[in-house]
Write an enzyme that holds these catalytic residues in place. Structure first.
Site, short mmCIF file in Angstrom:
data_model
loop_
_atom_site.label_atom_id
_atom_site.label_comp_id
_atom_site.label_asym_id
_atom_site.label_seq_id
_atom_site.Cartn_x
_atom_site.Cartn_y
_atom_site.Cartn_z
N HIS A 94 0.86 -1.19 0.00
CA HIS A 94 0.00 0.00 0.00
C HIS A 94 0.89 1.23 0.00
CE1 HIS A 94 -3.41 2.59 0.91
NE2 HIS A 94 -2.56 3.25 1.66
N SER A 143 -7.99 3.77 8.68
CA SER A 143 -8.63 3.74 7.36
C SER A 143 -7.88 2.78 6.43
CB SER A 143 -8.63 5.17 6.78
OG SER A 143 -8.95 5.14 5.43
N LYS A 165 -9.10 -1.61 5.46
CA LYS A 165 -9.26 -2.18 4.11
C LYS A 165 -8.24 -3.28 3.85
CE LYS A 165 -9.00 1.94 2.20
NZ LYS A 165 -9.34 3.19 2.86
N1 URA Z 1 -5.68 6.35 2.15
C1 URA Z 1 -6.70 5.76 2.82
O1 URA Z 1 -7.18 4.71 2.43
N2 URA Z 1 -7.17 6.36 3.92
C2 URA Z 1 -6.66 7.51 4.40
O2 URA Z 1 -7.12 7.99 5.41
C3 URA Z 1 -5.60 8.13 3.70
C4 URA Z 1 -5.12 7.50 2.57
#
Ligand code: URA
Length: 434
Positions: free
Chosen positions: A82, A183, A187
């Site tokens: 990521h 956040s 995911k």
């Molecule tokens: N990317 C994300 O998925 N969430 C965030 O808060 C910042 C970047």
């Protein structure tokens, strides 16, 4: 429990229990807590922060707000990467097929570009037909058959994050360490990978401008991932100038295809192969990141990564013939060249300025629901530190409309600085955090 009392305690710098955070999240999802209350909560977190335990609880609750994909039936290690976002930051497009070609599964859930940074999904969709939506069954089947899959966040994955993020985006609460950590991880933990590599960008083109905060983010992403039983490494990488030479959706796919076919783009290859090295290390296929980097570099030499990218494109219904035709340069109608106004060396190609110029050209969005264009963007002819003579080409801008070039040029002119002396070398890999 009382919503106002919970918000008030965070506003006054107190610590929230897991049950209180759960009360807010559940209430927001079922409609008993209002948007404006969550906004106040987010702003309170923005100013007061959260400690490790609160961040962990917030992450876990956001993760549990949706499905958690189980990939245990696929035998072999699953690793994802990521990036916190940058300009010309295209490594996902190389890494997924590269790791798949090396026998490591890459289940990747990516995002769209917002603000000055680009997004992997927008880049993939510049390939005609490429479908970034898949249900869980197809996601798993594609991963199993091809070795990699790249989709967007579905409504069933971390829905609390989806709703929170939409609010944060319009209430100046994005750049908060606990909110970003929870956040991203809600995911990434939902997609089924056992190990995660984070590319945390530093510099003007990064989402988080403060370098100390970026380092703290890297540390927290790693520590919270480990608490969830995942292996994790964060690589702090430079984002003062755009990565590679090409910025824009199709232009970035094109540059990746060139690299997969042997072109040496030094900074892109370095960052890409260190990230690949970290993924191979976590997958147990290299004894350390350095060895992984060498294995990754070798894999790009034999054409298998390109073949894997074509297979992945077809599996996503993308037009593989369009991809294969990448040497037949696809450009929009209008373009403008920017030349150096002095002799000397390139001192600065400010990534934020180039990112904003790219948005003005139509490659990025000003608002979340803006449509992006595939072909517009920027091709650099110089990188920081290169010698330059007066009148020599610095970069070329491309757009579908002349007016967009007029809007973008001031950003580029401000982003480029030259000087008489040669400046000392740049550091692309700032640190690796285990
Ligand atoms: N990317 C994300 O998925 N969430 C965030 O808060 C910042 C970047």
């Amino acid at each position: 429990m009382n919503t106002v009392e919970i918000i008030k305690r965070k506003r006054d710098g107190g610590k929230l229990t897991k049950d209180e955070i759960k009360f807010l999240i559940d209430g927001y999802l079922n409609g008993s807590v209002a948007d404006y209350q969550i906004t106040s909560f987010l702003m309170a977190v923005y100013f007061r922060g959260m400690d490790d335990e609160e961040t962990l609880n917030l992450t876990e609750l956001m993760l549990q707000s949706g499905d958690i994909i189980d990939l245990s039936h696929i035998k072999g290690v699953k690793v994802d990467k990521h990036s916190t976002g940058g300009v010309g930051d295209k490594t996902s497009l190389i890494l997924a097929p590269q790791l798949a070609a090396l026998g490591v599964y890459v289940p990747m859930i990516s995002g769209r570009g917002l603000g000055h940074t680009g997004g992997t999904l927008d880049k993939l969709e510049s390939i005609p037909g490429f479908r970034i939506n898949m249900d869980e069954y197809e996601y798993k089947r594609t991963l199993e058959n091809i070795g990699c899959v790249m989709i967007g966040q579905t409504d069933r994955l971390a829905p609390a994050d989806k709703k929170f993020y939409a609010l944060r985006d319009v209430t100046a609460t994005v750049d908060s360490l606990p909110l970003i950590t929870s956040s991203i991880l809600s995911k990434k933990l939902a997609e089924g990978a056992e190990a995660l590599v984070f590319d945390v960008k530093m510099g003007s083109g990064a989402n988080m401008q403060d370098e100390d905060e970026s380092r703290k983010l890297a540390e927290r992403l790693v520590s919270v991932s480990k608490k969830f039983g995942k292996k994790a490494v964060a690589v702090l990488t430079d984002m003062k100038e755009p990565l590679g030479y090409k910025i824009g959706n199709w232009l970035e796919v094109e540059e990746c295809l060139e690299v997969m076919n042997g072109k040496k783009v030094d900074d892109l290859l370095k960052v890409n192969n260190v990230l690949a090295g970290a993924m191979l290390f976590l997958a147990g296929k290299a004894k350390d990141v350095r060895e992984g980097e060498n294995i990754a570099a070798q894999a790009l030499e034999d054409g298998l990564v390109y073949k894997k990218f074509l297979d992945m494109t077809s599996a996503h219904d993308g037009d593989a013939e369009y991809v294969k035709d990448y040497k037949n340069l696809k450009r929009p109608v209008f373009s403008r060249k920017i030349f150096s106004d002095a002799d000397g060396f390139v001192h600065k190609l400010d990534a934020f300025g180039f990112g904003m110029a790219s948005v003005m050209l139509g490659a990025g969005r000003k608002k979340a629901d803006d449509k992006v264009r595939s072909l517009p963007g920027i091709i650099l002819n110089k990188k920081c530190g290169d010698p330059v003579v007066k009148g020599e080409l610095i970069c070329e801008l491309f757009a579908d409309e002349e007016k967009k070039l007029d809007d973008a040029v001031p950003y580029v002119e401000k982003a480029v600085t030259t000087g008489a002396e040669k400046k000392s070398g740049k550091k692309l890999i700032i640190d690796i955090i285990y």
